[in-house]
Design an enzyme around this catalytic site. Sequence first.
Site, PDB file in Angstrom:
ATOM      1  N   TRP A  86       0.831  -1.178  -0.058  1.00 29.15           N
ATOM      2  CA  TRP A  86       0.044  -0.230  -0.032  1.00 29.15           C
ATOM      3  C   TRP A  86       0.683   1.221  -0.030  1.00 29.15           C
ATOM      4  O   TRP A  86       1.740   1.355   1.027  1.00 29.15           O
ATOM      5  CB  TRP A  86      -0.998   0.032   1.310  1.00 29.15           C
ATOM      6  CG  TRP A  86      -1.901   1.176   1.431  1.00 29.15           C
ATOM      7  CD1 TRP A  86      -2.684   1.484   0.496  1.00 29.15           C
ATOM      8  CD2 TRP A  86      -1.970   1.943   2.636  1.00 29.15           C
ATOM      9  NE1 TRP A  86      -3.280   2.491   1.001  1.00 29.15           N
ATOM     10  CE2 TRP A  86      -2.991   2.812   2.450  1.00 29.15           C
ATOM     11  CE3 TRP A  86      -1.548   1.742   3.751  1.00 29.15           C
ATOM     12  CZ2 TRP A  86      -3.645   3.701   3.192  1.00 29.15           C
ATOM     13  CZ3 TRP A  86      -2.117   2.705   4.797  1.00 29.15           C
ATOM     14  CH2 TRP A  86      -3.069   3.487   4.390  1.00 29.15           C
TER      15      TRP A  86
ATOM     16  N   ASP B  59      -0.524  -5.684   9.188  1.00 34.60           N
ATOM     17  CA  ASP B  59      -1.494  -4.598   8.971  1.00 34.60           C
ATOM     18  C   ASP B  59      -2.826  -5.317   8.639  1.00 34.60           C
ATOM     19  O   ASP B  59      -2.834  -5.969   7.892  1.00 34.60           O
ATOM     20  CB  ASP B  59      -0.930  -3.652   7.779  1.00 34.60           C
ATOM     21  CG  ASP B  59      -1.970  -2.416   7.396  1.00 34.60           C
ATOM     22  OD1 ASP B  59      -1.759  -1.857   6.465  1.00 34.60           O
ATOM     23  OD2 ASP B  59      -3.183  -2.362   8.133  1.00 34.60           O
TER      24      ASP B  59
ATOM     25  N   LYS C 205     -13.357  -0.614   5.908  1.00 37.15           N
ATOM     26  CA  LYS C 205     -13.822  -1.582   5.016  1.00 37.15           C
ATOM     27  C   LYS C 205     -14.972  -2.505   5.450  1.00 37.15           C
ATOM     28  O   LYS C 205     -15.776  -2.654   5.013  1.00 37.15           O
ATOM     29  CB  LYS C 205     -12.897  -2.380   3.952  1.00 37.15           C
ATOM     30  CG  LYS C 205     -12.275  -1.297   3.120  1.00 37.15           C
ATOM     31  CD  LYS C 205     -10.647  -1.256   3.276  1.00 37.15           C
ATOM     32  CE  LYS C 205     -10.085  -0.255   2.297  1.00 37.15           C
ATOM     33  NZ  LYS C 205      -9.424   0.687   3.420  1.00 37.15           N
TER      34      LYS C 205
END
Lengths: 465, 430
Positions: A193, A274, A310
């Site tokens: 990311w 993460d 999300k």
Amino acid sequence: MASSMLSLASASPSASLALQDDCKTKLKLGTTDLASFLRKEKRNPFMTAKSCGRITMVAVTASRFEGIIMAPPDPILGVSEAFKADTNEMKLNLGVGAYRTEELQPYVLNVVKKAENLMLERGENKEYLPIEGLAAFNKATADLLFGADNKVIQQQKVATIQGLSGTGSLRLAAALIERYFPGAKVLISSPTWGNHKNILNDARVPWSEYRYYDPQTVGLDFDGMISDIKEAPEGSFILLHGCAHNPTGIDPTLEQWEKIADVIQEKKHIPFFDVAYQGFASGSLDEDAASVRLFAARGMELIVAQSYSKNLGLYAERIGAINVVCSSVDAAARVKSQLKRLARPMYSNPPVHGARIVANVVGDPALFSEWKAEMEMMAGRIKGVRQKLFDSLSAKDRSGKDWSFILKQIGMFSFTGLNKAQSDNMTNKWHVYMTKDGRISLAGLSSAKCEYLADAIIDSFHNVK
Amino acid sequence: MRVPQTAVMSGRYLTNRRRVSTSRAKSGFLGWWDHVPQAPKDPILGVTEAFLADTSPLKINLGVGAYRDDEGRPVVLRCVRAAEARIAGAQLLESISTAASTKLVERSVQLLYGMDVDIVKQKRVSGIQALSGTGACRLFAEFQRRFYPESHIYLPIPTWSNHHNIWRDAQVPIRTFRYYHADSKGLHFAALMDDIKNAPDRSFFLLHPCAHNPTGIDPTEEQWREISYQFKVKNHFPFFDMAYQGLASGDPDRDAKAVRIFFEDGHLIGCSQSFAKIMGLYGHRVGCLSILSGDEMQATAIRSQLRLIARAMYSSPPVHGSFLVSTILGDQDLKALWEEEVKVMANRIIKMRTTLRRTLEKMGSSVNWEHITNQVGMFWFSGLSPQQVDEMAKKFHVYMTHDGRISMAGVTRSNVDYLATAIHEITKSD
């Protein structure tokens, strides 16, 4: 460094002020009158040149920040902007990192609406949370991640504090690393990311990359990964995506996770997870936490950042957590105190709204079940379009190319294996918007558009080099 | 257990001993965090923790600056409840959060600079929504370091304790300027002006535009004009931390006077604004950082840089609270209601100051209590010593910060007598 508008200003400020006094005399104005005179003109403060020679120069200080240049545009946001500007009716936005329904609309989970109604009815207060955040949320989030009956939870070895979604939680962890392990490196996957690098850079933590994506197989370069982790200096932090790797969608198998844990233990590294898609990747909260739990079960100390952007659709409320699994209760308490000390000069205490939503959803059995169902639905829709896309590609493509990576990859994102020129073709010819690294967001794909997308991919892959 | 070689650093963050855990080494896993000491409690937020642990029914929390009504209860403003009802079901999605942020910034700077100046239209404000006042100050500190890496920040003595943490963690070295005069319990204006003059040209100064925290002592309008003038002479950068607009005097325009004086004088102001106290939105973390530029192009450039800094810290700010603020400030009726309610809060605090002072004087205290009513805003800088502060907690279960700062917002008609009694007891021998 004065701008051209101020170029006539004298270099010495005191001279400028002398001019001001001079002009005041000419205009027979006192200090206050001058100010209100300027104000009454109702125009840009530079404007009074007509009335009194160089009053203009005196009225505005040269900016301290003249030399500051425009920051580069965000590569991902740029995609959305270009998409908006496109008028073609076939256009498809596969750059978006947020879930969309089959109708390609943003989605607010029902449980979130219900939780917010409950909160509204109760009329809760808006007092400061403690620095570490909402206690009910912290308990819920750690339980969700590790399982409430997990040893590390039972033994109180986890330091958990509420963070500003994934980014904020990662930043706290990075700050902790910088302060207590100065010089230690964080290893990030290649690719990862984009914001991981920004976070580490701003936190002044050195980083380097470990091999991850294999363009040949459009899969995991497992040997490269293991080799690079092995080679890193002892005591490095290895940043791992708990599930649904962003941007590739490629996750290690459980067997591979075991081997990764082996080499991390061997080299005395710290695993740094993460976890941004727990429940959203496979549809199952437990399944998506398997990698983290595998490491915890080995008694390893680890760091885990979580996000509810999300899986609960709470992107805009910024709710997440940073967890540090320590080898003792005492260490967990001390680490928690230092995380608080890092958070206080960043934002004092975290925002309450998102934390209450999560706590309410997880704390109510009915809402919790409903949440799990909604997550299954979202993950299901993505799995569905993956299948449909794969079917369309297999049916339309006569070259014999293996498209099964679409099914093997998991989560919102997929690395298509398209290179930059091919990705550009996707956009320029087919009005399919994606990032230049070949990443598409399945969240932005509807079932109805799978065939069109398959055509675009086949064309780009075969006809553009 | 092996602590990595690099973990040798100043004593401030580490324990002096590095423990070796043989049992851990045997079992094969490492204690990574042995060298991490217990952090001291935050001087302000730690007071609440101590208060919560106290079981006495008489206890009063005068530590953190959170407004309480006359029953000692937290308050959610009616304008906030109304705004909440209005936005309920509005589907606050990530797709609209940028627009919401922009609106919040516009309304914030409008509030700050006043309706006379169309500051938004001028397009030379770089504004970014921030995590309340703390977040706005931190963004500025990081920005300052990035573009003025050699600069210092000048903080008043005393100032909100977290200012020191913020600029320190942003790695901007701190200098101080004199402000509070302990003997007179007032502003040490001559020393303040000296320090401004003696600082190197183009220094960065942090100023409290109203209701100075913790002293409650503000310069007069005349004094602000002199300060502004001197800032022009020295070409200093004024950074205002505005946490109490409306709550100090009850009038938001009056409370912004200092900022507006500087604006009229042409300074390119940096300002942190907080909606925590003035709108009772403490837990929502709504604030704004704004920096004035010479022109639109520069404003755009600065804004883009601020966004980069925010992106690596928390990506984007939470939307719920900012929607509440935008809704309130953007609606004539709600804004009028807010102005009414902030005045009520300010007036109750002023009333409590008067009552406390009168009560102490009636008790026959020989101490001069003028400063209770001279000081402005939420806090009373009592002048109590650290020992006296401890005694107040231990003996009387009255909690305040160690510097003797008392949050008047926590004083009510039902506890003011008890508070006066406690203070009188402690100071009788002074």
